[in-house]
Design a protein around this motif. Structure first.
Motif, PDB file in Angstrom:
ATOM      1  N   TYR A  68     -50.075  14.356  24.728  1.00  0.00           N
ATOM      2  CA  TYR A  68     -49.994  14.036  23.303  1.00  0.00           C
ATOM      3  C   TYR A  68     -48.957  14.868  22.516  1.00  0.00           C
ATOM      4  CZ  TYR A  68     -52.475  18.329  23.273  1.00  0.00           C
ATOM      5  OH  TYR A  68     -52.740  19.634  23.496  1.00  0.00           O
ATOM      6  N   PRO A  69     -48.538  16.102  22.990  1.00  0.00           N
ATOM      7  CA  PRO A  69     -47.749  16.949  22.078  1.00  0.00           C
ATOM      8  C   PRO A  69     -46.463  16.320  21.556  1.00  0.00           C
ATOM      9  CG  PRO A  69     -48.559  18.265  23.912  1.00  0.00           C
ATOM     10  CD  PRO A  69     -48.856  16.828  24.249  1.00  0.00           C
ATOM     11  N   THR A  70     -45.681  15.745  22.429  1.00  0.00           N
ATOM     12  CA  THR A  70     -44.366  15.264  21.999  1.00  0.00           C
ATOM     13  C   THR A  70     -44.471  14.146  20.969  1.00  0.00           C
ATOM     14  OG1 THR A  70     -43.597  15.834  24.204  1.00  0.00           O
ATOM     15  CG2 THR A  70     -42.096  14.537  22.848  1.00  0.00           C
ATOM     16  N   ARG A  71     -45.304  13.144  21.285  1.00  0.00           N
ATOM     17  CA  ARG A  71     -45.370  12.022  20.332  1.00  0.00           C
ATOM     18  C   ARG A  71     -46.034  12.432  19.025  1.00  0.00           C
ATOM     19  NH1 ARG A  71     -49.188  10.212  24.101  1.00  0.00           N
ATOM     20  NH2 ARG A  71     -47.539   9.119  25.186  1.00  0.00           N
ATOM     21  N   THR A  72     -46.960  13.375  19.089  1.00  0.00           N
ATOM     22  CA  THR A  72     -47.611  13.814  17.852  1.00  0.00           C
ATOM     23  C   THR A  72     -46.623  14.590  16.987  1.00  0.00           C
ATOM     24  OG1 THR A  72     -49.659  13.975  19.118  1.00  0.00           O
ATOM     25  CG2 THR A  72     -49.659  14.956  16.929  1.00  0.00           C
ATOM     26  N   GLU A  73     -45.860  15.462  17.620  1.00  0.00           N
ATOM     27  CA  GLU A  73     -44.866  16.221  16.861  1.00  0.00           C
ATOM     28  C   GLU A  73     -43.825  15.295  16.247  1.00  0.00           C
ATOM     29  OE1 GLU A  73     -41.913  18.698  18.920  1.00  0.00           O
ATOM     30  OE2 GLU A  73     -42.606  20.323  17.629  1.00  0.00           O
ATOM     31  N   THR A  74     -43.389  14.307  17.016  1.00  0.00           N
ATOM     32  CA  THR A  74     -42.398  13.361  16.500  1.00  0.00           C
ATOM     33  C   THR A  74     -42.951  12.602  15.304  1.00  0.00           C
ATOM     34  OG1 THR A  74     -41.412  13.147  18.681  1.00  0.00           O
ATOM     35  CG2 THR A  74     -40.917  11.392  17.119  1.00  0.00           C
ATOM     36  N   ASN A 320     -55.870  16.561  14.447  1.00  0.00           N
ATOM     37  CA  ASN A 320     -55.675  17.999  14.638  1.00  0.00           C
ATOM     38  C   ASN A 320     -55.229  18.389  16.038  1.00  0.00           C
ATOM     39  OD1 ASN A 320     -56.063  20.408  12.847  1.00  0.00           O
ATOM     40  ND2 ASN A 320     -57.456  18.874  11.964  1.00  0.00           N
ATOM     41  N   LEU A 321     -54.298  17.605  16.573  1.00  0.00           N
ATOM     42  CA  LEU A 321     -53.810  17.888  17.928  1.00  0.00           C
ATOM     43  C   LEU A 321     -52.682  18.908  17.919  1.00  0.00           C
ATOM     44  CD1 LEU A 321     -53.650  14.216  19.338  1.00  0.00           C
ATOM     45  CD2 LEU A 321     -55.411  15.947  19.779  1.00  0.00           C
ATOM     46  N   PHE A 322     -51.825  18.811  16.905  1.00  0.00           N
ATOM     47  CA  PHE A 322     -50.564  19.560  16.935  1.00  0.00           C
ATOM     48  C   PHE A 322     -50.215  20.025  15.525  1.00  0.00           C
ATOM     49  CE2 PHE A 322     -46.044  20.307  17.559  1.00  0.00           C
ATOM     50  CZ  PHE A 322     -45.961  20.683  18.896  1.00  0.00           C
ATOM     51  N   SER A 323     -49.482  21.126  15.418  1.00  0.00           N
ATOM     52  CA  SER A 323     -49.110  21.620  14.091  1.00  0.00           C
ATOM     53  C   SER A 323     -47.607  21.848  13.976  1.00  0.00           C
ATOM     54  CB  SER A 323     -49.858  22.928  13.788  1.00  0.00           C
ATOM     55  OG  SER A 323     -49.496  23.934  14.708  1.00  0.00           O
ATOM     56  N   LEU A 324     -47.102  21.600  12.797  1.00  0.00           N
ATOM     57  CA  LEU A 324     -45.701  21.817  12.479  1.00  0.00           C
ATOM     58  C   LEU A 324     -45.681  22.816  11.316  1.00  0.00           C
ATOM     59  CD1 LEU A 324     -42.841  20.693  13.166  1.00  0.00           C
ATOM     60  CD2 LEU A 324     -43.223  18.988  11.373  1.00  0.00           C
ATOM     61  N   HIS A 325     -45.068  23.976  11.550  1.00  0.00           N
ATOM     62  CA  HIS A 325     -45.076  25.043  10.539  1.00  0.00           C
ATOM     63  C   HIS A 325     -43.691  25.225   9.930  1.00  0.00           C
ATOM     64  CE1 HIS A 325     -49.021  27.030  11.629  1.00  0.00           C
ATOM     65  NE2 HIS A 325     -48.844  26.202  12.646  1.00  0.00           N
ATOM     66  N   LEU A 326     -43.699  25.422   8.613  1.00  0.00           N
ATOM     67  CA  LEU A 326     -42.464  25.747   7.919  1.00  0.00           C
ATOM     68  C   LEU A 326     -42.642  27.111   7.266  1.00  0.00           C
ATOM     69  CD1 LEU A 326     -39.643  24.736   6.960  1.00  0.00           C
ATOM     70  CD2 LEU A 326     -40.798  23.846   4.919  1.00  0.00           C
ATOM     71  N   ALA A 327     -41.722  28.016   7.561  1.00  0.00           N
ATOM     72  CA  ALA A 327     -41.826  29.371   7.019  1.00  0.00           C
ATOM     73  C   ALA A 327     -40.457  29.842   6.569  1.00  0.00           C
ATOM     74  CB  ALA A 327     -42.396  30.316   8.079  1.00  0.00           C
ATOM     75  N   GLN A 328     -40.467  30.739   5.604  1.00  0.00           N
ATOM     76  CA  GLN A 328     -39.255  31.244   4.987  1.00  0.00           C
ATOM     77  C   GLN A 328     -38.979  32.679   5.458  1.00  0.00           C
ATOM     78  OE1 GLN A 328     -39.851  31.320   0.760  1.00  0.00           O
ATOM     79  NE2 GLN A 328     -38.120  29.946   0.438  1.00  0.00           N
ATOM     80  N   VAL A 329     -37.701  33.020   5.550  1.00  0.00           N
ATOM     81  CA  VAL A 329     -37.370  34.397   5.914  1.00  0.00           C
ATOM     82  C   VAL A 329     -37.679  35.305   4.732  1.00  0.00           C
ATOM     83  CG1 VAL A 329     -35.461  35.992   6.426  1.00  0.00           C
ATOM     84  CG2 VAL A 329     -35.603  33.775   7.559  1.00  0.00           C
TER      85      VAL A 329
END
Ligand code: AVJ
Length: 329
Positions: A68-74, A320-329
């Motif tokens: 599941y990871p690839t298609r969920t992330e996409t 809730n299979l996969f997470s995409l995180h956005l973070a700032q420097v």
């Protein structure tokens, strides 16, 4: 004209493609493999999966119903590309360590139309092929292709020093790092992003064992073939003479350590050729080939903070299979 001996370390290949070569030092494969196979707990680095056949197998794994990871992330990237772009105030440079075939970034290049894309990849051949194709398909994006080991990439060529990059690290590749090394690696990504930069990173999530075990033991046997391919790779490159008919794929979720483990188990004594010497791996021995750590949104956010990032947002799918995180420097 006289032949020039000074190394040519950057080259303009097409109007919108510059190729920078940091000459990643060749690793001594025989020494590395001999050492890891001779250890009390024999192991192989997961990079040995990825020769041509292994990369093709991985590609097929990503299309199995179980993985599941690839298609969920996409689907997350597709659904939230606009939102991410807005959050980052129209980012102009994307850097991608270990870009490989540069396939996933196409989605972001389409959605964001940035000015620059900087893939970093250790395989010169792979990088050249992928970046040439990309340069043709995205004539308005300037591509600075960097041939480097991504751990070496922090010493970037001066010409590439535009700060405020968005570092893109998809696929939950971060899960291959051991907890101790992970923090250092994330700090390296922060350096690569630079002041004002950001990180967009995929992290696979903890979930019931059955689902995880299925993802690494697909019914078609592609993950088994992918795991075994590391040995075919070593047989071809080093003449190891693994008897792969008597080796078995083993993959399971280690709940206590929150990771999938992959091993190759000897079903008979294996007499392995390593240069001048022979190593015997007794029947029943397992060669540890991969760890794939699984996270929670909270645990991964905490690791980002520990590495000096400020988490901006996190997106997950309804299951809730996969997470995409956005973070700032
Ligand atoms: C490419 C490291 C993210 O850990 O899921 C897939 C590799 N191994 N099936 C993963 C892999 C077995 C994959 N990563």
């Amino acid at each position: 004209m006289k032949h020039q001996h000074t190394p040519l370390n950057h080259q303009q290949l097409c109007p919108n493609l510059t190729f920078y070569d940091l000459y990643p030092p060749a690793t001594d494969m025989l020494a590395e493999v001999s050492q890891s196979l001779s250890a009390p707990a024999p192991s192989l680095h997961p990079k040995y999966f990825y020769d041509e056949a292994g990369s093709a197998l991985f590609d097929r794994i990503t299309r199995t119903p179980e993985y599941y990871p690839t298609r969920t992330e996409t689907s997350l990237l597709t659904a939230y590309a606009e939102e991410i772009r807005a959050r980052l105030n129209q980012p102009q440079t994307i850097a991608e360590p270990g870009a490989g075939s540069c396939e996933k970034v196409r989605l972001l290049l389409d959605a964001w139309q940035p000015r620059h894309y900087m893939p970093l990849e250790i395989s010169r051949e792979c990088l050249l092929g992928a970046s040439r194709q990309l340069a043709q398909d995205f004539p308005d994006v300037h591509i600075s292709a960097v041939c480097a080991d991504y751990c070496q990439a922090m010493a970037m060529p001066q010409a590439l020093a535009q700060p405020g990059r968005v570092v893109f690290f998809p696929g939950s590749t971060i899960g291959n790092f051991e907890p101790a090394a992970r923090g250092e690696f994330l700090k390296g990504l922060r350096t690569l992003a630079g002041p004002g930069g950001a990180l967009l990173i995929g992290a696979d999530l903890q979930k019931p064992d059955t689902r995880l075990n299925a993802a690494y033991n697909d019914a078609e046997g592609l993950t088994a073939a992918f795991n075994m391919n590391a040995l075919h790779h070593l047989n071809r490159e080093l003449g190891c003479q693994f008897d792969t008919d008597n080796m078995q794929h083993v993959a399971f979720y280690n709940t206590a350590r929150q990771r999938i483990e992959m091993h190759l188990e000897c079903l008979s004594d294996q007499h392995i050729h390593l240069g001048e010497r022979t190593l015997t791996l007794k029947s029943g021995t397992r060669i540890h080939t991969e760890n794939s750590y699984k996270f929670t949104v909270e645990s991964f956010s905490a690791e980002l903070v520990a590495a000096g990032f400020t988490p901006l947002s996190c997106w997950t799918d309804p299951q809730n299979l996969f997470s995409l995180h956005l973070a700032q420097v």
